[in-house]
Design a protein around this motif. Structure first.
Motif, PDB file in Angstrom:
ATOM      1  N   PRO A 185       0.618  -1.048   0.296  1.00 21.94           N
ATOM      2  CA  PRO A 185       0.277  -0.224  -0.110  1.00 21.94           C
ATOM      3  C   PRO A 185       1.067   1.065   0.032  1.00 21.94           C
ATOM      4  O   PRO A 185       2.328   1.206   0.698  1.00 21.94           O
ATOM      5  N   ALA A 186       0.611   2.030  -0.732  1.00 16.19           N
ATOM      6  CA  ALA A 186       0.845   3.266  -1.277  1.00 16.19           C
ATOM      7  C   ALA A 186      -0.167   4.713  -0.829  1.00 16.19           C
ATOM      8  O   ALA A 186      -0.989   4.267  -1.406  1.00 16.19           O
ATOM      9  N   VAL A 187       0.422   5.709  -0.408  1.00 14.71           N
ATOM     10  CA  VAL A 187      -0.844   6.923  -0.564  1.00 14.71           C
ATOM     11  C   VAL A 187      -0.230   8.078  -1.569  1.00 14.71           C
ATOM     12  O   VAL A 187       0.726   7.914  -1.488  1.00 14.71           O
ATOM     13  N   ILE A 188      -1.047   8.512  -1.777  1.00 13.99           N
ATOM     14  CA  ILE A 188      -0.581   9.683  -3.145  1.00 13.99           C
ATOM     15  C   ILE A 188      -1.727  10.512  -2.451  1.00 13.99           C
ATOM     16  O   ILE A 188      -2.937  10.309  -2.436  1.00 13.99           O
ATOM     17  N   PRO A 219       4.356  -0.216   9.038  1.00  8.35           N
ATOM     18  CA  PRO A 219       4.220  -1.099   9.430  1.00  8.35           C
ATOM     19  C   PRO A 219       3.401  -0.305  10.697  1.00  8.35           C
ATOM     20  O   PRO A 219       4.061   0.675  11.111  1.00  8.35           O
ATOM     21  N   GLY A 220       2.378  -0.757  11.197  1.00 12.78           N
ATOM     22  CA  GLY A 220       1.848   0.177  12.198  1.00 12.78           C
ATOM     23  C   GLY A 220       1.046   1.690  12.092  1.00 12.78           C
ATOM     24  O   GLY A 220       1.020   1.768  12.857  1.00 12.78           O
ATOM     25  N   GLU A 221       0.964   1.567  10.789  1.00 14.96           N
ATOM     26  CA  GLU A 221       0.538   3.125  10.578  1.00 14.96           C
ATOM     27  C   GLU A 221      -0.720   2.959  10.227  1.00 14.96           C
ATOM     28  O   GLU A 221      -1.204   2.568   9.113  1.00 14.96           O
ATOM     29  N   SER A 222      -1.886   4.352  10.317  1.00 14.14           N
ATOM     30  CA  SER A 222      -2.708   4.141   9.665  1.00 14.14           C
ATOM     31  C   SER A 222      -2.781   5.327   8.192  1.00 14.14           C
ATOM     32  O   SER A 222      -1.513   5.820   7.951  1.00 14.14           O
ATOM     33  N   LEU A 223      -3.470   4.663   6.846  1.00 14.86           N
ATOM     34  CA  LEU A 223      -3.868   6.122   5.775  1.00 14.86           C
ATOM     35  C   LEU A 223      -3.183   7.352   6.290  1.00 14.86           C
ATOM     36  O   LEU A 223      -2.159   7.879   5.537  1.00 14.86           O
ATOM     37  N   GLU A 224      -4.272   7.944   6.998  1.00 13.75           N
ATOM     38  CA  GLU A 224      -3.951   8.943   7.011  1.00 13.75           C
ATOM     39  C   GLU A 224      -2.959   9.648   8.215  1.00 13.75           C
ATOM     40  O   GLU A 224      -2.080  10.784   7.958  1.00 13.75           O
ATOM     41  N   ALA A 225      -2.380   9.061   8.797  1.00 13.17           N
ATOM     42  CA  ALA A 225      -1.059   9.132   9.528  1.00 13.17           C
ATOM     43  C   ALA A 225       0.147   9.104   8.629  1.00 13.17           C
ATOM     44  O   ALA A 225       1.179  10.377   8.495  1.00 13.17           O
ATOM     45  N   ALA A 226      -0.048   8.110   7.186  1.00 14.56           N
ATOM     46  CA  ALA A 226       1.624   8.168   6.327  1.00 14.56           C
ATOM     47  C   ALA A 226       0.811   9.498   5.606  1.00 14.56           C
ATOM     48  O   ALA A 226       2.104   9.793   5.028  1.00 14.56           O
ATOM     49  N   VAL A 227       0.261   9.989   5.222  1.00 14.15           N
ATOM     50  CA  VAL A 227      -0.614  11.035   4.480  1.00 14.15           C
ATOM     51  C   VAL A 227       0.602  12.575   4.859  1.00 14.15           C
ATOM     52  O   VAL A 227       1.382  12.628   4.351  1.00 14.15           O
ATOM     53  N   ARG A 228       0.524  12.009   6.271  1.00 14.74           N
ATOM     54  CA  ARG A 228       0.848  13.523   6.770  1.00 14.74           C
ATOM     55  C   ARG A 228       2.394  13.300   7.146  1.00 14.74           C
ATOM     56  O   ARG A 228       3.087  14.221   7.196  1.00 14.74           O
ATOM     57  N   ARG A 229       2.905  11.970   7.562  1.00 16.39           N
ATOM     58  CA  ARG A 229       4.538  11.710   7.655  1.00 16.39           C
ATOM     59  C   ARG A 229       5.080  11.508   6.263  1.00 16.39           C
ATOM     60  O   ARG A 229       6.223  12.887   6.503  1.00 16.39           O
TER      61      ARG A 229
END
Length: 328
Positions: A185-188, A219-229
């Motif tokens: 999974p990757a966020v864009i 790992p251990g990260e929500s999608l929303e958190a991945a966007v912000r990070r």
């Protein structure tokens, strides 16, 4: 207005219940009504130009002599059982290995057992020209073949593993471990600040190519958190509100792109090592980009979810209205 996402179309029936029935799959491969898509080094066989069509061959075609023993079962569509054959062992005349390793290789290769207008072509260039279901099947085929090629050995004991379940599993004959296709999974995200959006470019991209920011989910990260990070790591821009838009399978090599629109609360950019450049552009400038008229930024590739996010934001189908203080 709803739009179709390239590679995300669904075919009639994946028939997952048949994957473990070796006798039934063997019978289907002996049926003249069955259709097989040959894929050479990740490139599907196609014909046509502006509107390309995937070429599905009948069992026993000479082109399939180059296929390995294990074909991938995709299910049924329009009354035909559908399989994928990896024919990458074929070596065409004039093969340019260096060009194939680049970001995009427009070279197309014709097989001597096929008409001249049939050729293997890079899926990146085809994706917006193919029928939606053909594009989805070709992307699935590429992703599964990538996985088989890179997971030939058991991750538990290191011994060679075997394809199973119609190409949807690998089983180790030594320790019996079962392995499943990998999807990363990757966020864009289209990052908005007022009436501007944030675009970036990676080193090595073609001149003038910019896109929305993207990155892998940890790992251990929500999608929303991945966007912000990811936005902060790459540009130091801080994001608060995040809203999901759509997803797209992306077989380079095996990603699922999860599209978001995000609202920035800062605009100062500090680049990290992953980006060569990043900049804010206005709505009017983005309209120029999408029309191919911007003096610096080229039009995004049709079919990629980044282009879809930009188009939807321009059409005001996605995005955030400015926040206002609540009245007392």
């Amino acid at each position: 207005m709803p739009r179709n996402i390239v590679f995300a179309a669904e075919w009639d029936d994946r028939q997952a219940e048949l994957r473990g029935d070796a006798d039934r799959l063997s019978a289907l491969l002996g049926d003249s009504a069955t259709r097989i898509l040959p894929v050479w080094r990740g490139r599907p066989l196609i014909w046509g130009e502006a509107e390309a069509t995937a070429v599905w061959l009948a069992p026993g075609h000479a082109v399939l002599d180059d296929a390995g023993a294990d074909l991938i079962f995709l299910g049924t569509h329009q009354g035909h059982a559908r399989f994928v054959a990896d024919v990458s062992s074929w070596v065409p005349a004039g093969l340019d290995e260096a060009a194939m390793s680049g970001f995009f290789d427009a070279t197309e290769y014709s097989h001597p057992s096929l008409p001249d207008d049939h050729r293997y072509a890079d899926l990146r260039g085809l994706m917006a020209r193919l029928d939606p279901v053909d594009a989805a099947m070709a992307a699935t085929a590429r992703g599964l073949l990538n996985w088989h090629r890179s997971h030939r050995f058991c991750s538990s004991c290191g011994q060679p593993s075997d394809a199973a379940q119609g190409g949807w599993q690998r089983i180790c004959p030594s320790c019996r471990a079962v392995h499943f296709p990998r999807t990363d999974p990757a966020v864009i995200m289209l990052v908005q600040h007022g009436d501007t959006v944030l675009l970036g470019r990676s080193p090595g991209w073609p001149e003038g190519m910019y896109s929305t920011l993207a990155g892998f989910v940890e790992p251990g990260e929500s999608l929303e958190a991945a966007v912000r990070r990811e936005v902060f790591e790459e540009t130091s821009v801080r994001v608060e509100r995040v809203s999901y838009v759509a997803s797209q399978p992306w077989p380079w090599p095996s990603n699922l792109m999860l599209g978001f629109v995000a609202e920035a609360v800062s605009k100062d950019i500090t680049l990290d090592h992953e980006l060569e450049d990043a900049l804010w552009i206005t709505r009017d400038e983005l309209a120029q980009v999408m029309a191919g008229e911007h003096p610096r930024i080229r039009r995004p590739r049709k079919g990629a979810i980044a282009q879809e996010l930009m188009a939807r934001w321009l059409a005001q189908e996605i995005g955030f209205a400015p926040q206002t203080d609540a009245e007392d």
